[in-house]
Design a protein around this motif. Structure first.
Motif, PDB file in Angstrom:
ATOM      1  N   PRO A 136      -3.125   3.537  -2.200  1.00 22.69           N
ATOM      2  CA  PRO A 136      -2.056   3.833  -3.138  1.00 22.69           C
ATOM      3  C   PRO A 136      -2.338   3.134  -4.442  1.00 22.69           C
ATOM      4  N   LEU A 137      -1.831   3.709  -5.518  1.00 22.39           N
ATOM      5  CA  LEU A 137      -2.188   3.173  -6.832  1.00 22.39           C
ATOM      6  C   LEU A 137      -1.925   1.676  -6.902  1.00 22.39           C
ATOM      7  N   ALA A 138      -0.758   1.281  -6.366  1.00 24.34           N
ATOM      8  CA  ALA A 138      -0.390  -0.143  -6.511  1.00 24.34           C
ATOM      9  C   ALA A 138       0.600  -0.496  -5.395  1.00 24.34           C
ATOM     10  N   GLY A 208      -1.635  -6.078   1.953  1.00 22.69           N
ATOM     11  CA  GLY A 208      -1.074  -4.802   1.502  1.00 22.69           C
ATOM     12  C   GLY A 208      -0.653  -3.896   2.628  1.00 22.69           C
ATOM     13  N   ALA A 209      -0.447  -4.483   3.822  1.00 20.97           N
ATOM     14  CA  ALA A 209      -0.154  -3.664   5.010  1.00 20.97           C
ATOM     15  C   ALA A 209       1.167  -2.906   4.860  1.00 20.97           C
ATOM     16  N   GLY A 210       1.295  -1.889   5.666  1.00 18.21           N
ATOM     17  CA  GLY A 210       2.525  -1.073   5.656  1.00 18.21           C
ATOM     18  C   GLY A 210       2.143   0.393   5.713  1.00 18.21           C
ATOM     19  N   THR A 211       2.824   1.138   6.598  1.00 15.48           N
ATOM     20  CA  THR A 211       2.413   2.526   6.837  1.00 15.48           C
ATOM     21  C   THR A 211       2.712   3.445   5.664  1.00 15.48           C
ATOM     22  N   MET A 212       3.811   3.202   4.966  1.00 15.02           N
ATOM     23  CA  MET A 212       4.160   4.119   3.865  1.00 15.02           C
ATOM     24  C   MET A 212       3.042   4.142   2.833  1.00 15.02           C
ATOM     25  N   LEU A 213       2.577   2.946   2.436  1.00 16.15           N
ATOM     26  CA  LEU A 213       1.553   2.893   1.391  1.00 16.15           C
ATOM     27  C   LEU A 213       0.202   3.403   1.873  1.00 16.15           C
ATOM     28  N   ASP A 214      -0.091   3.200   3.166  1.00 20.94           N
ATOM     29  CA  ASP A 214      -1.429   3.549   3.641  1.00 20.94           C
ATOM     30  C   ASP A 214      -1.523   4.998   4.090  1.00 20.94           C
ATOM     31  N   LEU A 215      -0.531   5.426   4.892  1.00 18.41           N
ATOM     32  CA  LEU A 215      -0.579   6.783   5.463  1.00 18.41           C
ATOM     33  C   LEU A 215       0.482   7.698   4.869  1.00 18.41           C
ATOM     34  N   GLY A 216       1.693   7.161   4.677  1.00 14.94           N
ATOM     35  CA  GLY A 216       2.801   7.991   4.179  1.00 14.94           C
ATOM     36  C   GLY A 216       2.488   8.642   2.846  1.00 14.94           C
TER      37      GLY A 216
END
Ligand SMILES: NC(=O)C1=CN([C@@H]2O[C@H](COP(=O)(O)OP(=O)(O)OC[C@H]3O[C@@H](n4cnc5c(N)ncnc54)[C@H](OP(=O)(O)O)[C@@H]3O)[C@@H](O)[C@H]2O)C=CC1
Ligand SMILES: O=C(O)[C@H](O)[C@H](O)[C@H](O)CO
Length: 372
Positions: A136-138, A208-216
């Protein structure tokens, strides 16, 4: 008297565009762009990590006269040197600053983990380098706005590497929607689930973990592409947490005007079919799998396949040679002197970041970057 044009590069185009406004010349007189179009786009790679490896392999599936990897930089010189040796890259730097100072780089690909997207984007754009930065961009919309503002201030090309948008499948989806093949779209349903709990950057908040930013982000980008960058009228999100305090499973509903909807599920604990469906008033488009790197499309029941090239070296992620499409799109933008891509624009990136923020807010995921 015969005039001989000694060209810096052999003009490989077979159709000569007449000079701006002038009649067609008596002999090939390449425009600046045609000269440039015969010069390879010179890439610098920021980080020697997994996706940087795959991006470099993807570049090698493109004509070497169009794309060259000139340098790689990593925090540790030895990692850059090992990467450079593996990929036959002439220059290796310890630290990103040296890459930012390298005058022979046209565009930098940023493959660091997302908490370092902001700092590296600013480093390279302040050095007047064009940038392609991984998704994700940021970490949040505030950082995204800083990055996009820097691109404008420095008057450089910038794009978030939402590689999916440049796949032939995505190009075909946009074409079908533009010509009204399935009528008015009323529903986009998508999902992205992968068993990633063993991956540190997917688990540890400071990475930077977290599903929304990585996969969502992939489900969201498809939704926003189908709805042409329109802001949803309302967002509803619910989710579960990993023990590390980041989102594991996210269920998101986006409502748009005229009863148009989008729903997606993303999760980092199990593999899902990872398909998507776009339902219109006159038909249906389905991505039967790999929605983030699709190679098949089913339109009103008829399937067409769009395979990606085989890699010449091992890759870390599925269909990664598909990053060639975004790389070529960047080259074409640079040749045209564009500062952003119409396919993945700055406004597109900002919309993704703002919806990601709202999803995290509703679920209750807070990063240290949110309070800086
Ligand atoms: N488009 C796609 O298909 C994919 C995109 N991605 C995106 O690419 C990015 C990188 O992912 P991936 O390659 O899997 O990540 P890696 O774990 O391979 O890390 C990438 C680089 O980030 C830097 N880095 C890693 N950990 C730290 C740390 N603790 N402190 C400082 N720097 C660190 C290192 O750079 P250095 O080499 O300089 O030390 C490392 O090589 C992510 O933002 C991810 O979202 C990831 C997978 C697929
Ligand atoms: O961009 C991606 O695809 C994500 O970073 C995933 O984490 C990766 O592909 C996992 O395989």
């Amino acid at each position: 008297m015969m005039l001989v044009f000694v060209l810096r590069h052999t003009v490989k185009t077979d159709t000569m565009a007449p000079p701006c406004g002038g009649e067609r010349p008596l002999w090939p007189t390449p425009t600046v762009n045609q000269c440039q179009s015969n010069m390879a786009t010179r890439w610098g790679i920021c980080s020697a990590g997994k996706i940087s490896n795959d991006f470099t392999v993807a570049l090698k599936t493109l004509p070497p006269g169009d794309h060259q990897v000139v340098a790689v930089a990593a925090r540790k010189l030895e990692n850059a040197q090992e990467f450079a040796k593996k990929h036959s890259i002439p220059r290796a730097y310890g630290g990103y600053e040296a890459l930012a100072r390298d005058p022979d780089i046209d565009v930098v690909y940023i493959g660091v983990i997302h908490p370092y997207h902001l700092s590296t984007c600013l480093l390279f754009m302040n050095a007047k380098k064009n940038v392609l930065c991984e998704k994700p961009l940021a970490m949040n919309a505030k950082e995204a706005k800083q990055i996009l503002a820097s691109a404008k201030e420095n008057d450089v090309f910038f794009m978030e590497a939402v590689w999916t948008r440049f796949f032939p499948v995505s190009v075909e989806i946009r074409r079908l929607l533009a010509q009204g093949e399935i009528g008015e779209v009323k529903m986009v349903r998508s999902e992205f689930g992968m068993p990633l709990h063993g991956v540190p950057r997917v688990m540890q908040k400071e990475l930077g973990a977290g599903t929304m930013l990585d996969l969502g982000v992939y489900c969201l980008q498809l939704t926003c592409m189908v709805y042409n960058g329109e802001k949803p009228e309302s967002i509803h999100a619910t989710g579960t947490f990993m023990e590390t305090g980041v989102d594991d499973i996210d269920v998101v509903t986006l409502k748009y005007s005229n009863n148009r909807l989008a729903v997606f599920i993303c999760r980092s604990d199990i593999e899902l079919p990872n398909e998507a469906v776009i339902v219109g008033t006159k038909g249906t488009i389905r991505i039967p799998g790999h929605i983030w790197c699709p190679t098949s499309l089913v339109v009103n029941g008829k399937e067409t396949k769009y395979p990606v090239p085989e890699p010449y070296l091992p890759i870390n992620f599925i269909n990664s040679t598909g990053m060639r499409y975004e790389a070529e799109a960047v080259r074409q933008c640079l040749l045209k002197g564009l500062k952003e891509s119409a396919v993945m624009s700055h406004a597109d990136s900002l919309l993704l970041a703002e919806v990601e923020d709202e999803v995290r807010r509703q679920i209750g995921v807070v990063y240290s970057q949110d309070s800086q």
